[in-house]
Design a protein around this motif. Structure first.
Motif, PDB file in Angstrom:
ATOM      1  N   LEU A  16       0.042   7.330   5.687  1.00  0.00           N
ATOM      2  CA  LEU A  16       0.375   6.317   6.677  1.00  0.00           C
ATOM      3  C   LEU A  16      -0.095   4.935   6.225  1.00  0.00           C
ATOM      4  CD1 LEU A  16       1.495   5.570   9.454  1.00  0.00           C
ATOM      5  CD2 LEU A  16      -0.743   6.128  10.427  1.00  0.00           C
ATOM      6  N   VAL A  17      -1.315   4.846   5.734  1.00  0.00           N
ATOM      7  CA  VAL A  17      -1.846   3.568   5.255  1.00  0.00           C
ATOM      8  C   VAL A  17      -1.026   3.064   4.073  1.00  0.00           C
ATOM      9  CG1 VAL A  17      -3.807   2.467   4.121  1.00  0.00           C
ATOM     10  CG2 VAL A  17      -4.191   3.931   6.108  1.00  0.00           C
ATOM     11  N   ALA A  18      -0.615   3.978   3.198  1.00  0.00           N
ATOM     12  CA  ALA A  18       0.205   3.580   2.046  1.00  0.00           C
ATOM     13  C   ALA A  18       1.542   3.016   2.499  1.00  0.00           C
ATOM     14  CB  ALA A  18       0.428   4.776   1.124  1.00  0.00           C
ATOM     15  N   ARG A  19       2.139   3.594   3.541  1.00  0.00           N
ATOM     16  CA  ARG A  19       3.407   3.085   4.070  1.00  0.00           C
ATOM     17  C   ARG A  19       3.217   1.683   4.648  1.00  0.00           C
ATOM     18  NH1 ARG A  19       7.088   7.347   5.258  1.00  0.00           N
ATOM     19  NH2 ARG A  19       6.788   8.937   3.649  1.00  0.00           N
ATOM     20  N   VAL A  20       2.123   1.495   5.374  1.00  0.00           N
ATOM     21  CA  VAL A  20       1.835   0.177   5.948  1.00  0.00           C
ATOM     22  C   VAL A  20       1.629  -0.846   4.845  1.00  0.00           C
ATOM     23  CG1 VAL A  20       0.126  -1.170   7.254  1.00  0.00           C
ATOM     24  CG2 VAL A  20       0.882   1.064   8.107  1.00  0.00           C
TER      25      VAL A  20
END
Length: 227
Positions: free
Chosen positions: A113-117
């Motif tokens: 999720l953090v990587a997508r953000v």
């Protein structure tokens, strides 16, 4: 530089807290709410950079929130990540067609999720950078107007010539191979030869006149813009 702000919208408290924890660890400012109505109000008052949006919300659901955000010129550039347990293809397609920028299905990895953000924020910066006016000495390049000026004199360039000049001038000093130039202009699936890039550079230099000196050939590699 201010830290990017992420708004987390989910009616499940444990999910909100988990997402917040992962985002704060990466240094992001985090806002949170649990309904669609609250999300719309928070976006207007706080203008976050990214909204992580659950689809199954009480009242106004996530799809409607996304639709309203993307329809409003004031908020349409805010990146929206759908976070949902509804992993069916139809739900994902509907969200993306409404303008969502990405999706993550529950259960999810905090790191993913953090990587997508992070990817969406990088994309926002790149898009802003692409629209910035470049000024180097007497040369001005304005992408929004597709205009090149030498002093006050306009220079007429083809679309390809303009894109090559803009690509090089945005990163003065960086050496671009011919295929990197092609990729930045047409995408990696565009077929072209080394010779085609060289021909465009020759034409561009002729049109730039005295400013042609800024486009330097790096023998055996490609080209760079020197300031």
């Amino acid at each position: 530089m201010a830290k990017p702000t992420v708004l987390v919208v989910d009616d499940e408290e444990d999910i909100r807290e988990l997402v917040e924890l992962n985002l704060r660890r990466e240094g992001y400012q985090v806002l949170a709410c649990e309904t669609g109505e609250q999300a719309l109000n928070r976006v207007l008052s706080k203008a976050p950079d990214v909204v992580i949006l659950d689809l199954m919300l009480p009242g106004i659901d996530g799809l409607e929130v996304c639709k309203r955000l993307k329809a409003d010129p004031k908020t349409q550039k805010i990146a929206v990540v759908m976070l949902t347990a509804k992993g069916e293809e139809a739900d994902i397609v509907t969200g993306l067609e409404l303008g969502a920028d990405d999706y993550v299905t529950k259960p999810f990895s905090g790191k993913v999720l953090v990587a997508r953000v992070r990817r969406l924020l990088r994309k926002q910066r790149d898009e802003t950078d692409l629209q910035a006016v470049v000024r180097i000495h007497e040369l001005t390049i304005d992408p929004s107007r597709h205009e090149v000026l030498i002093g006050e004199r306009a220079v007429a360039l083809t679309l390809t010539e303009f894109n090559i000049l803009h690509t090089l001038a945005r990163r003065p000093g960086r050496v671009f191979t011919r295929y990197q130039i092609v990729d930045s202009i047409h995408g990696s699936d565009y077929l072209v030869t080394d010779r085609a890039v060289d021909v465009q550079i020759v034409s561009l230099r002729k049109k730039l006149g005295p400013c042609a000196k800024y486009i330097e050939t790096v023998r055996g590699v490609g080209y760079r813009f020197t300031d």
